[in-house]
Structure formats: C-alpha cells, structure tokens
Write a protein that holds these residues in place. Structure first.
Motif, mmCIF file in Angstrom:
data_model
loop_
_atom_site.group_PDB
_atom_site.id
_atom_site.type_symbol
_atom_site.label_atom_id
_atom_site.label_comp_id
_atom_site.label_asym_id
_atom_site.label_seq_id
_atom_site.Cartn_x
_atom_site.Cartn_y
_atom_site.Cartn_z
ATOM 1 N N ASP A 32 0.866 -1.180 0.000
ATOM 2 C CA ASP A 32 0.000 0.000 0.000
ATOM 3 C C ASP A 32 0.906 1.235 0.000
ATOM 4 O O ASP A 32 1.354 1.700 1.054
ATOM 5 N N PRO A 89 0.387 4.511 -0.794
ATOM 6 C CA PRO A 89 -0.044 5.715 -0.054
ATOM 7 C C PRO A 89 0.150 5.574 1.458
ATOM 8 O O PRO A 89 0.590 6.525 2.123
ATOM 9 N N SER A 126 -5.871 4.983 -6.210
ATOM 10 C CA SER A 126 -5.509 5.506 -4.882
ATOM 11 C C SER A 126 -4.955 6.924 -4.967
ATOM 12 O O SER A 126 -4.293 7.391 -4.045
#
Length: 159
Positions: free
Chosen positions: A39, A41, A91
C-alpha cells in the motif's frame, strides 16, 4: 475567520523498479511474506512524522516501466504490473510509465552477444518531475524513495 496553518506540503517520488526489487529481496529474507502489493499511499503517510512540522501529504508520483518483453516467458507478469498501476491510480497516485529498450550485451562466460532489456528514462523522468514541481512551488519537501545513488546530483541541486 482565521486561515488555518498548513503543515509542510510533502510530495513523494518513487522509483518503482528499485522499490520492487527491494521488496523481492525482503520476501526472500522473510519467507511466507507477500510484499509486492504494498500500500504505497500508506507507506508515504508513514514517513510524514519523520518529515516533521506537521507534514502533509501533497502528491505521490510512482515511476516504472512495463516489462512487456517478458510476455512470452511469464505472460502474467506484465498484466499484474498493469493491474498494480491501475490500483495506484485509483488511490490517487500519479503513475508515470517509461519503457524498456533492447540492447546487446557480451556474455564472457558463453563468449557470445545476448539480447537484454534495460529500463530507460525513469531516472530522468523523476528528476524532471521533482525540479518542475519545485519550480511551481507545488511542495515544500520532496521525498525520494529509491536506493539509486544516481539521484545524488538531484538531491544536491534541489537542496
């Protein structure tokens, strides 16, 4: 009404292949751990306390290239990479795709020329993006996520 003071606007610039190969190494060291769908971000947000002064995430720029030349030997690999970059885009990560170029390399052990591929334009694209956004005052802090010492001149210039 008083204007609320913002923290230091922080943008991240990620060398995707460098990160990918670092994650592959970590997976070999940590069996049964899958890291490639990191992930990004969340990773960037986790760095903000180290930046200090109430740092705020401004933008994330991810740079990579699709290894389409692997299509014959590992057909699912380029498509997985495309799925990953689509997930990044969803995202709100800015994805920048460079390319691979075919080249000839000499094999000393086999005494023949072999075809190889190398990623092209990614490092220069990162440097150009950092400098162009700095010129526009788009951030106050730039964080480079890479293990590539080729970015030392960029860091010195930016500083």
């Amino acid at each position: 009404m008083a204007e609320q003071k913002r923290g230091r606007r922080t943008s991240f610039f990620i060398d995707g292949f460098n990160l990918y190969h670092s994650l592959r190494t970590a997976e070999r060291l940590l069996p049964h751990t899958q890291l490639k769908w990191l992930d990004i971000p969340a990773l960037c947000r986790s760095y903000l306390p180290m930046v200090g002064n109430g740092a705020e995430l401004e933008e994330i720029h991810y740079f990579s290239a699709y290894a389409d030349h692997l299509q014959k030997e590992i057909p699912q690999k380029p498509e997985r990479h495309r799925k990953f970059t689509r997930a990044l885009t969803a995202s709100k990560v800015n994805v920048h795709i460079a390319k691979f170029r075919k080249k000839k390399v000499w094999s000393h052990s086999q005494k023949i020329w072999l075809e190889a591929y190398e990623e092209k334009e990614t490092d220069v694209a990162i440097a150009c993006k950092v400098l162009s956004l700095a010129q526009k005052n788009a951030f106050e802090v730039a964080v480079l996520i890479t293990g590539d010492s080729d970015f030392s001149p960029l860091a010195r210039t930016f500083k």
